[in-house]
Design an enzyme around this catalytic site. Structure first.
Site, PDB file in Angstrom:
ATOM      1  N   SER A 191       0.789  -1.230   0.000  1.00 46.59           N
ATOM      2  CA  SER A 191       0.000   0.000   0.000  1.00 46.59           C
ATOM      3  C   SER A 191       0.821   1.280   0.000  1.00 46.59           C
ATOM      4  O   SER A 191       0.312   2.330  -0.356  1.00 46.59           O
ATOM      5  CB  SER A 191      -0.949  -0.001   1.190  1.00 46.59           C
ATOM      6  OG  SER A 191      -0.210  -0.031   2.395  1.00 46.59           O
ATOM      7  N   HIS A 219      -5.693  -4.324  -1.986  1.00 44.97           N
ATOM      8  CA  HIS A 219      -5.496  -3.215  -2.932  1.00 44.97           C
ATOM      9  C   HIS A 219      -5.488  -3.712  -4.380  1.00 44.97           C
ATOM     10  O   HIS A 219      -4.815  -3.125  -5.226  1.00 44.97           O
ATOM     11  CB  HIS A 219      -4.199  -2.462  -2.631  1.00 44.97           C
ATOM     12  CG  HIS A 219      -4.279  -1.594  -1.419  1.00 44.97           C
ATOM     13  ND1 HIS A 219      -4.907  -0.363  -1.418  1.00 44.97           N
ATOM     14  CD2 HIS A 219      -3.842  -1.785  -0.159  1.00 44.97           C
ATOM     15  CE1 HIS A 219      -4.832   0.163  -0.215  1.00 44.97           C
ATOM     16  NE2 HIS A 219      -4.193  -0.672   0.572  1.00 44.97           N
ATOM     17  N   LYS A 250     -12.655  -1.526   0.213  1.00 46.85           N
ATOM     18  CA  LYS A 250     -11.857  -0.641  -0.642  1.00 46.85           C
ATOM     19  C   LYS A 250     -12.550  -0.542  -2.005  1.00 46.85           C
ATOM     20  O   LYS A 250     -13.619   0.045  -2.092  1.00 46.85           O
ATOM     21  CB  LYS A 250     -10.411  -1.122  -0.711  1.00 46.85           C
ATOM     22  CG  LYS A 250      -9.700  -0.881   0.631  1.00 46.85           C
ATOM     23  CD  LYS A 250      -8.251  -1.251   0.657  1.00 46.85           C
ATOM     24  CE  LYS A 250      -7.626  -0.825   1.986  1.00 46.85           C
ATOM     25  NZ  LYS A 250      -6.917  -1.906   2.665  1.00 46.85           N
TER      26      LYS A 250
END
Ligand SMILES: *Cc1c(COP(=O)(O)O)cnc(C)c1O
Length: 409
Positions: A191, A219, A250
């Protein structure tokens, strides 16, 4: 003997220490939904609209009309909450449907839902591995992976970040130690830099040493890879990773919730033994229903992830043209290297004044001297948003001496 007032005094002292070190995290209050543009609320309640470049809202689904409509529909059809863990009376059809849909999306046999990806990682290792086994992990893995491994009795090895030769050293050492099962576990995308793990190389090494491969796709799921299936697809090993963990918090809508996906034996044992699953409330049906709509959208079209990739390419090249230093990469996480921690904070503050919300990251979150502004691009940023933000970066960069005065505007 210490009394409770000593205890509170001690906490005050700790807090002061955090503040003195310049590490105190202030939370900015928003007065709007998540999106390309958000409203910050000042102490006086005053609203200010800014462009948001620091959310994990990669596909813009946090406020997507079809996702909101599905959430409303699930609220009406399935109620607000289950007031139960899954195995007592907390499993509805939407939970089973979402698990099956995630398995199909990820190319796995089965999936188990959690309240958060933090719980998925926290409850992953201990039920599956014991003293006779080994876990090999990247030194920069997410905190939830580190905590999950701490809760497990398996022997541990750590390799240098993204260093495949050092991973092989660990595999050799674990084999020499005579361990029973070995699991190699990594973030799919890291990240702080947007570095994409070399899952193809890792798969080959794991096969060579008879190890299992697991990846945290928080991610990545929804947008990395040609049809958004994640790092495995991006690296050409789709359907060939043993364990995948991920988040619904996310790109996949951004509410909350997590999952672990893999072979049916793995998921079945987690349902029996994974403590954050057994002893924590079921995912809200609103989130399950909306997440199914998210997968409908992503399976019908790659338009959102394609727009995200275009936006990312545009903003990277705009910042490079302006003269900023960016590590090479293609992920919508774009680290703008500033070096000095104080400078990173001043840069973020100046950008906010100019109408662009970003956050500076510095030691201990990233190595000393490698302070940066972490930009996160979204599919819902318009070209005008990105042009405006790039111009603000260039202005702030020149004002703070990060760019030379003569740098291109
Ligand atoms: C965000 C993140 C998590 C935690 O996800 P939540 O669902 O918010 O708990 C875990 N692992 C990685 C790599 C992440 O980036």
């Amino acid at each position: 003997m210490a009394n409770s007032s000593d205890f509170y005094q001690h906490l005050k002292h700790e807090l002061a220490g955090i503040e003195e070190a310049g590490l105190f995290k202030q939370e900015r209050v928003l007065g709007s939904p998540q999106g390309a543009h958000i409203h910050t609320l000042g102490a006086d309640g005053q609203r200010r609209e800014v462009i948001n470049l620091c959310a994990n809202n990669y596909l813009g689904l946090s406020s997507h009309p079809q996702v909101l409509a599905a959430a409303h529909a699930a609220l009406d059809s399935h109620g607000y909450g289950l007031s139960s863990v899954r195995f007592i009376c907390g499993t509805q059809d939407v939970h089973k449907t979402l698990e099956a849909r995630l398995s199909a999306f990820l190319g796995t046999e089965d999936t188990i839902l959690y309240a958060a990806a933090f719980d998925a990682n926290g409850g992953l290792f201990e039920p599956l591995l014991s003293e006779q086994d080994a876990i090999i992990s990247d030194e920069l893995n997410h905190a939830s992976i580190i905590d999950g491994i701490r809760l497990c009795k398996a022997q541990r090895w750590r390799y240098r970040h993204n260093d495949m030769a050092d991973l092989e050293r660990c595999l050799q050492e674990a084999a020499s130690a005579g361990v029973r099962h070995t699991l190699v576990f990594t973030d799919g995308v890291f990240s702080m830099d947007g570095t994409i793990a070399q899952l193809d190389v890792m798969r080959r090494l794991c096969d060579q040493y008879g190890a299992l491969l697991g990846v945290d796709e928080c991610h990545a799921t929804g947008f990395v890879g040609a049809s958004g299936r994640g790092t495995a697809q991006h690296r050409g090993v789709f359907g060939n990773v043993d364990i995948i963990t991920g988040t619904l918090g996310k790109a996949l809508g951004g509410a909350s919730g997590g999952f672990t996906s893999g072979r049916k034996e793995v998921i079945a044992l987690l349902r029996q033994r994974s403590r954050p699953y057994l002893f924590s409330n079921t995912l809200a049906p609103v989130i399950a229903g909306a997440s199914i709509a998210v997968l409908d959208l992503l399976e019908a079209s790659t338009a959102l992830r394609d727009t995200l990739a275009d936006n990312t390419r545009y903003f990277r090249s705009a910042l490079l043209d302006a003269g900023f230093e960016l590590p090479p990469g293609e992920h919508p996480i774009i680290p703008v290297m500033v070096g000095d921690a104080v400078l990173a904070q001043r840069m973020a503050a100046r950008l906010l004044e100019l109408g662009v919300y970003v956050v500076g990251f510095f030691f201990p979150v990233v190595p000393r001297g490698k302070a940066r502004i972490r930009v996160q691009i979204s599919a819902v940023h318009s070209r005008a948003d990105l042009e405006f933000a790039a111009a603000a970066f260039a202005q702030a960069g020149r004002e703070l001496g990060i760019l030379s005065e003569g740098a291109a505007a």
